[in-house]
Motif scaffolding. Structure first.
Motif, PDB file in Angstrom:
ATOM      1  N   ILE A  90      23.191 -20.202  74.942  1.00 47.11           N
ATOM      2  CA  ILE A  90      23.339 -19.393  76.158  1.00 47.11           C
ATOM      3  C   ILE A  90      22.477 -19.956  77.290  1.00 47.11           C
ATOM      4  CG2 ILE A  90      22.866 -17.141  77.202  1.00 47.11           C
ATOM      5  CD1 ILE A  90      23.466 -15.957  74.341  1.00 47.11           C
TER       6      ILE A  90
ATOM      7  N   ARG B  60      23.738 -23.226  78.612  1.00 49.41           N
ATOM      8  CA  ARG B  60      24.993 -23.071  79.355  1.00 49.41           C
ATOM      9  C   ARG B  60      24.785 -22.491  80.753  1.00 49.41           C
ATOM     10  NH1 ARG B  60      30.334 -19.797  77.349  1.00 49.41           N
ATOM     11  NH2 ARG B  60      31.721 -20.784  78.828  1.00 49.41           N
ATOM     12  N   TYR B  61      23.893 -21.503  80.866  1.00 47.89           N
ATOM     13  CA  TYR B  61      23.717 -20.805  82.133  1.00 47.89           C
ATOM     14  C   TYR B  61      22.436 -21.203  82.872  1.00 47.89           C
ATOM     15  CZ  TYR B  61      27.527 -17.809  80.612  1.00 47.89           C
ATOM     16  OH  TYR B  61      28.739 -17.335  80.207  1.00 47.89           O
ATOM     17  N   SER B  62      21.850 -22.318  82.523  1.00 50.92           N
ATOM     18  CA  SER B  62      20.595 -22.729  83.147  1.00 50.92           C
ATOM     19  C   SER B  62      20.791 -22.990  84.642  1.00 50.92           C
ATOM     20  CB  SER B  62      20.073 -24.004  82.495  1.00 50.92           C
ATOM     21  OG  SER B  62      18.961 -24.481  83.209  1.00 50.92           O
TER      22      SER B  62
ATOM     23  N   ALA C 287      18.835 -15.529  87.275  1.00 53.53           N
ATOM     24  CA  ALA C 287      20.242 -15.845  87.043  1.00 53.53           C
ATOM     25  C   ALA C 287      20.820 -14.741  86.162  1.00 53.53           C
ATOM     26  CB  ALA C 287      20.388 -17.201  86.361  1.00 53.53           C
TER      27      ALA C 287
ATOM     28  N   SER D 119      24.123 -13.427  83.900  1.00 54.57           N
ATOM     29  CA  SER D 119      25.282 -13.946  83.189  1.00 54.57           C
ATOM     30  C   SER D 119      25.742 -12.881  82.181  1.00 54.57           C
ATOM     31  CB  SER D 119      24.902 -15.234  82.441  1.00 54.57           C
ATOM     32  OG  SER D 119      23.878 -14.976  81.489  1.00 54.57           O
ATOM     33  N   TRP D 120      26.715 -13.249  81.400  1.00 57.33           N
ATOM     34  CA  TRP D 120      27.137 -12.388  80.301  1.00 57.33           C
ATOM     35  C   TRP D 120      27.556 -13.288  79.151  1.00 57.33           C
ATOM     36  CZ3 TRP D 120      31.998 -12.260  78.045  1.00 57.33           C
ATOM     37  CH2 TRP D 120      32.990 -12.957  78.719  1.00 57.33           C
ATOM     38  N   THR D 121      27.518 -12.724  77.967  1.00 58.93           N
ATOM     39  CA  THR D 121      27.956 -13.462  76.791  1.00 58.93           C
ATOM     40  C   THR D 121      28.502 -12.479  75.776  1.00 58.93           C
ATOM     41  OG1 THR D 121      27.338 -15.218  75.254  1.00 58.93           O
ATOM     42  CG2 THR D 121      25.753 -13.425  75.550  1.00 58.93           C
TER      43      THR D 121
ATOM     44  N   GLY E 276      23.346 -10.837  80.480  1.00 61.14           N
ATOM     45  CA  GLY E 276      22.267 -11.814  80.397  1.00 61.14           C
ATOM     46  C   GLY E 276      21.462 -11.828  81.683  1.00 61.14           C
TER      47      GLY E 276
ATOM     48  N   TYR F 146      14.593 -15.137  79.039  1.00 57.67           N
ATOM     49  CA  TYR F 146      15.991 -14.700  79.011  1.00 57.67           C
ATOM     50  C   TYR F 146      16.087 -13.389  78.243  1.00 57.67           C
ATOM     51  CZ  TYR F 146      21.013 -14.642  78.449  1.00 57.67           C
ATOM     52  OH  TYR F 146      22.332 -14.274  78.489  1.00 57.67           O
TER      53      TYR F 146
ATOM     54  N   ARG G 278      32.881 -10.968  91.581  1.00 54.48           N
ATOM     55  CA  ARG G 278      31.743 -11.853  91.778  1.00 54.48           C
ATOM     56  C   ARG G 278      30.984 -11.459  93.034  1.00 54.48           C
ATOM     57  NH1 ARG G 278      33.932 -17.859  90.365  1.00 54.48           N
ATOM     58  NH2 ARG G 278      34.082 -17.473  88.158  1.00 54.48           N
TER      59      ARG G 278
END
Length: 190
Positions: free
Chosen positions: A42, A45-47, A58, A60-62, A71, A93, A181
């Protein structure tokens, strides 16, 4: 903690490097549903990369099986330098299971709850429920509240642990989960 808040128990990971190491890696993490492999994937990927202007956030979602997570990565400077004397950026995170979000919350309120959270304690946090009046008052105190858009440029980025006007405005009114978004930051034209 507010009694009318949404109680959350985030899963967490710390990404960074030891002072004598060359590469960044997962340093520590909780081991509830998300494990070392999940967090490594995770965060990689989202860094958001390493910025010179920290902290940065940042969102995100997972998904892990049927479980969906919000996230939330907070990148900040550690108190240590590497073997060459450079500052080391670490990423804290947090994975918050969506099922725990029983009421809408704002991202700014979540950030404020996580910014000083001792993740290793495993204690739940309380995030205030979404309150339009509090958000309107917060937005009115910012440059964002006095303008119709977040202007591009360095003023719309965060400085030394305070939320930027754009972040405060956009993220204050953005409830969980976002249905569209939201662009907010230096390149935003909204």
């Amino acid at each position: 903690m507010s009694t009318d808040g949404v109680r959350l128990t985030p899963e967490w990971a710390l990404w960074g490097k030891d002072p004598q190491e060359r590469d960044f890696r997962l340093l520590r993490c909780s081991d509830v549903r998300l494990g070392r492999h999940d967090f490594s994937e995770i965060i990689s990927r989202y860094s958001p990369g390493t910025h010179t202007d920290l902290p940065q956030v940042a969102i995100s979602w997972t998904r892990l099986g049927d479980e969906i997570y919000l996230g939330f990565a907070i990148q900040e400077w550690s108190s240590e330098g590497d073997r060459l004397g450079r500052d080391i950026a670490v990423t804290r995170y947090f994975g918050v299971p969506y099922f725990q979000l029983r009421r809408p919350i704002s991202y700014v309120d979540l950030y404020e709850a996580l910014a000083t959270y001792d993740a290793a304690s495993g204690e739940p946090i309380s995030v205030p429920g979404l309150d339009p009046h509090r958000i309107a008052a917060r937005a009115a105190r910012t440059r964002w509240g006095r303008r119709r858009s977040c202007s591009p440029g360095p003023r719309s980025r965060s400085r030394a642990r305070r939320a930027s006007p754009c972040w405060t405005g956009c993220a204050s009114w953005t409830p969980w989960p976002p249905c569209c978004r939201t662009r907010c930051g230096p390149g935003s034209r909204r």
